[in-house]
Enzyme design. Sequence first.
Site, mmCIF file in Angstrom:
data_model
loop_
_atom_site.group_PDB
_atom_site.id
_atom_site.type_symbol
_atom_site.label_atom_id
_atom_site.label_comp_id
_atom_site.label_asym_id
_atom_site.label_seq_id
_atom_site.Cartn_x
_atom_site.Cartn_y
_atom_site.Cartn_z
ATOM 1 C CD GLU A 238 -3.102 -0.596 0.571
ATOM 2 O OE1 GLU A 238 -3.237 0.793 0.040
ATOM 3 O OE2 GLU A 238 -4.123 -1.354 0.400
ATOM 4 C CG HIS B 112 -6.338 -3.617 -6.109
ATOM 5 N ND1 HIS B 112 -6.894 -3.154 -4.878
ATOM 6 C CD2 HIS B 112 -6.972 -4.627 -6.138
ATOM 7 C CE1 HIS B 112 -8.006 -3.933 -4.376
ATOM 8 N NE2 HIS B 112 -7.897 -4.854 -5.168
ATOM 9 C CG ASP C 182 -5.856 0.652 -5.723
ATOM 10 O OD1 ASP C 182 -7.021 0.013 -6.196
ATOM 11 O OD2 ASP C 182 -5.322 -0.038 -4.680
HETATM 12 ZN ZN LIG Z 1 -6.181 -1.628 -3.637
#
Ligand SMILES: [Zn+2]
Length: 228
Positions: free
Chosen positions: A90, A128, A138
């Site tokens: 992330e 993603h 994203d």
């Molecule tokens: Zn994601």
Amino acid sequence: MEFVKHPSPNYGFRRAGTEIDFIILHYTAMSTKKSLERLCDPVHEVSCHFLIDMFGTCYQLVDENKRAWHAGKSYWRGYKDLNSRSIGIELVNSGNEQFPEVQIKSLIMLLQHLLEVHKINPKNVLGHSDIAPSRKSDPGRWFNWKKLANYGVALFPEVSAPMGCDKQLFLNQAKRTGFDPDANFEDILRTFRNRCRPNFTGEFDGYDCALMQKFANSFNIDDSSNSQ
Ligand SMILES: [Zn+2]
């Protein structure tokens, strides 16, 4: 590489017989503090292996050998349980802003480390949105895939000329690349452009087709294995 340990209880075991052969990139769409809280909150049942903040600090939340919960319903090259086969990273970013240089530098170092340790092919570093084009956007249009490709840690197709503009051919090549064959044309085009033509907003054209064909060809260099 140094990690700040910030353990999350949100993980399980990887499905037996699976190898770690993908890395999935995300943005958090919230601040570092809120992201860490959410990714470690048992109520939300989401997590990732690493989180990189806007200053380049890299937090480790889940051990790489465990199955973190970041991909959700997803598909790539016939695989559906991407969580069992991947490492999730992330990046703290709202989705509407540049990724700071220091953050990308840290990501590149982390990718170089993970690709080497787990013998992962750079073509298997995905967004993603690549594996869930109908649901996710994203790491988004501000993410610089070209820079990653320059460092040899991801793919970024480039072409010098367009080819015939053909929707069906585009979809066929998307399927060859690895995209979900059930995803619709608009979702794949949007996802693909975020990655390969982030500043282009015109109608579907021959460059989209040429780029997707180039992308598919690079993904099919080594069909016998997903690993190097
Ligand atoms: Zn994601």
